[in-house]
Write a protein that holds these residues in place. Structure first.
Motif, PDB file in Angstrom:
ATOM      1  N   LEU A  77      -4.650-104.884 -31.136  1.00 18.26           N
ATOM      2  CA  LEU A  77      -3.221-104.897 -31.441  1.00 18.26           C
ATOM      3  C   LEU A  77      -2.377-104.987 -30.175  1.00 18.26           C
ATOM      4  N   SER A  78      -2.816-104.333 -29.113  1.00 15.58           N
ATOM      5  CA  SER A  78      -2.044-104.384 -27.873  1.00 15.58           C
ATOM      6  C   SER A  78      -2.014-105.797 -27.308  1.00 15.58           C
ATOM      7  N   LEU A  79      -3.113-106.527 -27.466  1.00 13.29           N
ATOM      8  CA  LEU A  79      -3.128-107.918 -27.019  1.00 13.29           C
ATOM      9  C   LEU A  79      -2.170-108.758 -27.856  1.00 13.29           C
ATOM     10  N   ALA A  80      -2.233-108.562 -29.176  1.00 15.54           N
ATOM     11  CA  ALA A  80      -1.357-109.320 -30.065  1.00 15.54           C
ATOM     12  C   ALA A  80       0.104-108.951 -29.834  1.00 15.54           C
ATOM     13  N   ARG A  81       0.362-107.671 -29.549  1.00 16.60           N
ATOM     14  CA  ARG A  81       1.735-107.227 -29.318  1.00 16.60           C
ATOM     15  C   ARG A  81       2.327-107.924 -28.105  1.00 16.60           C
ATOM     16  N   GLY A  82       1.508-108.126 -27.087  1.00 17.20           N
ATOM     17  CA  GLY A  82       1.984-108.829 -25.901  1.00 17.20           C
ATOM     18  C   GLY A  82       2.373-110.258 -26.215  1.00 17.20           C
TER      19      GLY A  82
END
Length: 251
Positions: A77-82
């Motif tokens: 999710l942190s990758l997608a959030r970026g």
């Protein structure tokens, strides 16, 4: 049409295997064990285990409590959030997709074209109709299918030789003839949008409008709905999508 420069890269098997594992887990309904993953992807179990341990260390996968089965972890999710935070097009488009979807009762998909073979959905708004598309953000699909494919063929700097090579690989509900397909691509170049009527999804009409970047198609916005209903509102729907794209360009 300018000649494309061939891009050479060195194959990195471990990276490709890690990506395959992440994609498999993203599709899986339940956590999967090492043996199931390695069998599905035809990997050596020990290699699969080593890759999973690295992915777990990086927070991208996690083992289910009490078992040795793996599932995606919140690190994804942190990758997608970026991506979502850094992509102005996605942030601006989602409310507009929701508005168009409600107004015309169609499903709207914004897709990023990766190359001639792959595209990925980056934003979506489902219609309220009973028929729900099996597409979510992150779903991958062949670039050249449906109306979006006709747009890419028209605006993606694709050669006739490349189209001839790819066309037999495409899967349709009812495949158009190669002649009709090329005619529809030519029409898309003139109209600035493409249409698929029943070829990709039975009883449904798809309208796709390209988002251009330096004279090449970078994204596409597609509307999918009941054929009869979409035909009645086609002109207004196309105009609405084009207006959204014009506002994206201003941002």
């Amino acid at each position: 049409m300018t000649a494309k420069k061939e891009v050479r890269f060195r194959e990195v098997p471990a990276v490709r295997k890690a990506v395959a594992i992440l994609r498999l887990l993203s599709r899986a309904a339940d956590p999967m064990g090492v043996n199931a993953i390695s069998k599905e992807l035809e990997l050596v179990p020990s290699t699969c285990l080593h890759i999973l341990r690295v992915l777990a260390e990086e927070g991208l996968v996690v083992t289910e409590s009490g078992t040795k089965r793996y599932t995606l972890n919140v690190g994804i999710l942190s990758l997608a959030r970026g991506l979502m935070r850094g992509n102005e097009m996605i942030r601006f488009t989602q409310p507009e997709l929701d508005r168009i979807s409600r107004r015309y009762n169609v499903s709207i998909i914004a897709a990023k074209t990766i190359d001639i073979e792959h595209s990925v959905a980056v934003a979506i708004s489902h219609s309220s109709s009973a028929m729900r598309l099996n597409v979510e953000v992150g779903s991958r699909f062949p670039t050249l299918v449906s109306a979006t494919g006709r747009c890419y063929a028209a605006f993606g700097n694709v050669s006739d030789e490349e189209l001839a090579e790819q066309f037999p690989k495409l899967r349709w509900h009812v495949a158009p003839s190669r002649r009709d397909w090329k005619k529809q691509i030519s029409e898309a170049k003139v109209q600035g949008y493409a249409v698929d009527i029943g070829n990709y999804i039975s009883g449904h009409m798809v309208i796709s409008v390209p988002i251009m970047d330096h004279d090449l198609m970078a994204y596409g916005i597609a509307a999918v709905g009941n054929e009869t209903q979409v035909k009645k509102s086609k002109d207004d729907l196309v105009a609405d999508i084009k207006a959204v794209i014009e506002n994206i360009d201003k941002h």
